[in-house]
Design an enzyme around this catalytic site. Structure first.
Site, PDB file in Angstrom:
ATOM      1  N   SER A  98      57.056  97.452 -53.209  1.00 51.57           N
ATOM      2  CA  SER A  98      56.639  96.267 -53.958  1.00 51.57           C
ATOM      3  C   SER A  98      57.782  95.850 -54.896  1.00 51.57           C
ATOM      4  CB  SER A  98      55.460  96.379 -54.757  1.00 51.57           C
ATOM      5  OG  SER A  98      54.219  96.577 -53.906  1.00 51.57           O
TER       6      SER A  98
ATOM      7  N   GLU B 186      59.644  95.845 -60.014  1.00 49.61           N
ATOM      8  CA  GLU B 186      59.493  97.347 -60.250  1.00 49.61           C
ATOM      9  C   GLU B 186      60.772  98.279 -59.779  1.00 49.61           C
ATOM     10  OE1 GLU B 186      55.681  98.456 -58.369  1.00 49.61           O
ATOM     11  OE2 GLU B 186      56.848 100.181 -57.471  1.00 49.61           O
TER      12      GLU B 186
ATOM     13  N   ARG C 283      52.544 102.202 -63.774  1.00 49.60           N
ATOM     14  CA  ARG C 283      53.882 102.218 -63.258  1.00 49.60           C
ATOM     15  C   ARG C 283      54.821 102.551 -64.516  1.00 49.60           C
ATOM     16  NH1 ARG C 283      51.165 102.512 -59.890  1.00 49.60           N
ATOM     17  NH2 ARG C 283      50.923 101.083 -58.092  1.00 49.60           N
TER      18      ARG C 283
HETATM   19  C1  LIG Z   1      58.349 101.251 -48.502  1.00 50.92           C
HETATM   20  C2  LIG Z   1      58.045 101.802 -49.677  1.00 50.92           C
HETATM   21  C3  LIG Z   1      56.464 101.803 -50.313  1.00 50.92           C
HETATM   22  C4  LIG Z   1      56.404 102.175 -51.773  1.00 50.92           C
HETATM   23  N1  LIG Z   1      55.142 102.352 -52.032  1.00 50.92           N
HETATM   24  C5  LIG Z   1      54.710 102.583 -53.277  1.00 50.92           C
HETATM   25  C6  LIG Z   1      53.382 102.765 -53.776  1.00 50.92           C
HETATM   26  O1  LIG Z   1      52.508 102.604 -53.095  1.00 50.92           O
HETATM   27  N2  LIG Z   1      53.352 102.982 -55.084  1.00 50.92           N
HETATM   28  C7  LIG Z   1      54.289 103.005 -55.937  1.00 50.92           C
HETATM   29  O2  LIG Z   1      54.147 103.637 -56.935  1.00 50.92           O
HETATM   30  N3  LIG Z   1      55.594 103.192 -55.497  1.00 50.92           N
HETATM   31  C8  LIG Z   1      55.971 102.921 -54.510  1.00 50.92           C
HETATM   32  N4  LIG Z   1      57.120 102.870 -53.645  1.00 50.92           N
HETATM   33  C9  LIG Z   1      58.287 103.058 -54.746  1.00 50.92           C
HETATM   34  C10 LIG Z   1      58.907 104.563 -54.755  1.00 50.92           C
HETATM   35  O3  LIG Z   1      58.460 104.886 -53.263  1.00 50.92           O
HETATM   36  C11 LIG Z   1      58.448 105.490 -55.812  1.00 50.92           C
HETATM   37  O4  LIG Z   1      58.784 104.597 -56.963  1.00 50.92           O
HETATM   38  C12 LIG Z   1      59.010 106.590 -55.972  1.00 50.92           C
HETATM   39  O5  LIG Z   1      58.269 107.514 -56.627  1.00 50.92           O
HETATM   40  C13 LIG Z   1      60.610 106.632 -56.139  1.00 50.92           C
HETATM   41  O6  LIG Z   1      60.936 108.049 -56.194  1.00 50.92           O
HETATM   42  P1  LIG Z   1      62.456 108.478 -55.582  1.00 50.92           P
HETATM   43  O7  LIG Z   1      62.584 109.850 -55.572  1.00 50.92           O
HETATM   44  O8  LIG Z   1      62.812 107.839 -54.387  1.00 50.92           O
HETATM   45  O9  LIG Z   1      63.351 107.788 -56.895  1.00 50.92           O
HETATM   46  P2  LIG Z   1      64.650 106.933 -56.868  1.00 50.92           P
HETATM   47  O10 LIG Z   1      64.484 105.695 -56.406  1.00 50.92           O
HETATM   48  O11 LIG Z   1      65.749 107.701 -56.332  1.00 50.92           O
HETATM   49  O12 LIG Z   1      64.831 106.629 -58.377  1.00 50.92           O
HETATM   50  C14 LIG Z   1      63.927 105.741 -59.053  1.00 50.92           C
HETATM   51  C15 LIG Z   1      64.180 106.121 -60.590  1.00 50.92           C
HETATM   52  O13 LIG Z   1      63.594 107.367 -60.900  1.00 50.92           O
HETATM   53  C16 LIG Z   1      64.707 108.128 -61.651  1.00 50.92           C
HETATM   54  N5  LIG Z   1      64.484 109.683 -60.957  1.00 50.92           N
HETATM   55  C17 LIG Z   1      64.213 110.069 -59.662  1.00 50.92           C
HETATM   56  N6  LIG Z   1      64.300 111.404 -59.509  1.00 50.92           N
HETATM   57  C18 LIG Z   1      64.497 111.763 -60.700  1.00 50.92           C
HETATM   58  C19 LIG Z   1      64.370 112.828 -61.329  1.00 50.92           C
HETATM   59  N7  LIG Z   1      64.455 114.181 -60.683  1.00 50.92           N
HETATM   60  N8  LIG Z   1      64.658 112.997 -62.680  1.00 50.92           N
HETATM   61  C20 LIG Z   1      64.895 112.045 -63.586  1.00 50.92           C
HETATM   62  N9  LIG Z   1      64.689 110.593 -63.085  1.00 50.92           N
HETATM   63  C21 LIG Z   1      64.449 110.531 -61.698  1.00 50.92           C
HETATM   64  C22 LIG Z   1      66.008 107.380 -61.176  1.00 50.92           C
HETATM   65  O14 LIG Z   1      67.076 107.839 -62.016  1.00 50.92           O
HETATM   66  C23 LIG Z   1      65.429 105.978 -61.092  1.00 50.92           C
HETATM   67  O15 LIG Z   1      65.520 105.503 -62.276  1.00 50.92           O
HETATM   68  C24 LIG Z   1      57.476 102.656 -52.358  1.00 50.92           C
HETATM   69  C25 LIG Z   1      58.755 102.340 -51.868  1.00 50.92           C
HETATM   70  C26 LIG Z   1      58.952 101.965 -50.870  1.00 50.92           C
HETATM   71  C27 LIG Z   1      60.361 101.897 -50.056  1.00 50.92           C
END
Ligand SMILES: Cc1cc2nc3c(=O)[nH]c(=O)nc-3n(C[C@H](O)[C@H](O)[C@H](O)COP(=O)(O)OP(=O)(O)OC[C@H]3O[C@@H](n4cnc5c(N)ncnc54)[C@H](O)[C@@H]3O)c2cc1C
Length: 350
Positions: free
Chosen positions: A243, A344, A166
């Site tokens: 999580s 997380e 992570r």
């Molecule tokens: C129901 C559910 C289930 C999930 N299951 C998992 C799982 O199984 N495994 C897991 O690892 N995660 C899981 N997650 C967490 C999440 O989905 C991941 O961490 C996902 O990759 C976040 O991506 P995002 O685009 O939504 O980022 P955001 O939530 O928009 O941002 C998260 C972080 O990343 C940064 N960020 C986003 N995009 C960029 C970019 N283009 N450039 C630079 N920084 C950026 C943001 O600034 C922030 O710091 C889950 C979440 C939910 C709601």
């Protein structure tokens, strides 16, 4: 094209948890040049910048973000063949699960166990997304990003991303420094699915042949839905940030201490190969054995009724309520097991 900067944009609907206030200013980047222009705008106006992907790993404060939120919506997927691999250059704004679906329709292996994870492609290298025994670090070749310190676009090899559980440089040593524009993945054409995780093996126990990539994807999505880990409007348990706590990695002496504490309560610390290889302890087990039950309610926040690790917004929750429940869980787990659970999701505007 000039930037379309909007004012006072509510952030809660742009996140899966659905809490928090407004962005003072908000802009969407569809091209690499929009990112550079938005960065220049924020600099000129001395605004703090927050980069928003799919909003699935965020808790936005009730105050919101007093600066510029830059939403990355750079699309595009370009496949090219390489020796025994297919290389895919993918825009950071593409929805991650749509990319996984595409990979599987091309019959490529490497990301099938990461089906159903919400968020954007650009979000995946940030915390080295992983599930069911697979992590994106296994398939990422490189990451193209705009470096805010050097004011230029740079390419990071997978080794330079410093991936671990992570974590990557993008959420640790160089957090907030890079805006990811594109991610390049190498997948295996006609590859076999990775069935490393016990639950996944169990799912296919009566299957008398190796499941296809598409069957594996469906199995993962079904298992995720059962745990409320598949975002679906009909499932209130999926109104979460996934999580809320990482599985703690413990030292041998902490492990001994935990075993002693568990034995004193007639309990046994569960050990799964996926966890024990990295000396990880199940955070869900720690939560459930610190006096919390699935479905535990505190105001408008709750522990998911399907998964002890997810904090959910029951409807109308404030960020303060989510944080209060986090604090209560952390304090109880620490008091019971002497382990501090590390959250997380990313806290925005606190
Ligand atoms: C129901 C559910 C289930 C999930 N299951 C998992 C799982 O199984 N495994 C897991 O690892 N995660 C899981 N997650 C967490 C999440 O989905 C991941 O961490 C996902 O990759 C976040 O991506 P995002 O685009 O939504 O980022 P955001 O939530 O928009 O941002 C998260 C972080 O990343 C940064 N960020 C986003 N995009 C960029 C970019 N283009 N450039 C630079 N920084 C950026 C943001 O600034 C922030 O710091 C889950 C979440 C939910 C709601």
């Amino acid at each position: 094209m000039p930037l379309d900067i909007q004012e006072n944009v509510p952030l809660a609907p742009l996140t899966t948890l659905g809490v928090g206030g407004d962005a003072r200013l908000f802009v969407t980047a569809k091209e690499d040049q929009d990112v550079e222009a938005a960065v220049a705008f924020a600099r000129n106006k001395s605004l703090s910048l927050f980069v928003l992907g799919g909003g699935s790993n965020l808790v936005v404060s009730d105050r919101g973000w007093d600066g510029l939120v830059l939403h990355i919506n750079i699309q595009g997927l370009r496949p090219r063949a390489a020796e025994a691999r297919i290389i895919l250059d993918v825009g950071a704004g593409m929805e991650w699960d749509a990319f996984v679906a595409q990979a599987i329709s091309l019959n490529c292996a490497g990301v099938e166990c990461l089906s159903g994870i919400p968020g954007s492609v650009g979000g995946t290298p940030v915390q080295n997304v992983g599930a069911y025994g697979q992590e994106v670090s296994e398939t990422i070749v490189s990451v193209l990003a705009f470096d805010l310190h050097e004011n230029r676009v740079r390419e990071f090899t997978a080794a330079a991303c410093g991936f671990s559980y992570r974590a990557s440089i993008f959420n640790t040593s160089q957090a907030g420094r890079h805006i990811i524009l594109r991610v390049t993945y190498a997948l295996v054409p006609e590859g076999r699915p990775a069935l490393r995780y016990a639950d996944l093996q169990k799912y296919f126990v009566d299957h008398h042949r190796t499941p296809t990539l598409a069957e594996t994807r469906e199995a993962v999505r079904e298992m995720r839905a059962r745990k409320g880990m598949l975002v679906s409007p009909g499932d209130p348990d999926s109104r979460s940030a996934g999580s809320f706590f990482k599985n703690p990695v413990v030292s041998p002496s902490q492990h001994d201490d935990l075993n002693r504490r568990a034995a004193a309560r007639n309990l046994q610390i569960p050990s799964y190969p996926a966890l024990s290889q990295q000396r990880k302890i199940s955070a869900a087990w720690l939560v459930e054995n610190s006096g919390f039950k699935k479905g535990y309610i505190k105001g408008h926040a709750a522990i998911s009724s399907k998964h002890a690790l997810a904090i959910v917004n029951r409807g109308g929750a404030t960020a303060a309520e989510i944080i209060a429940l986090r604090d209560e869980i952390q304090a109880k787990v620490e008091e019971t097991w002497r382990i501090r659970l590390e959250p997380e999701p990313v806290l925005v505007g606190f």
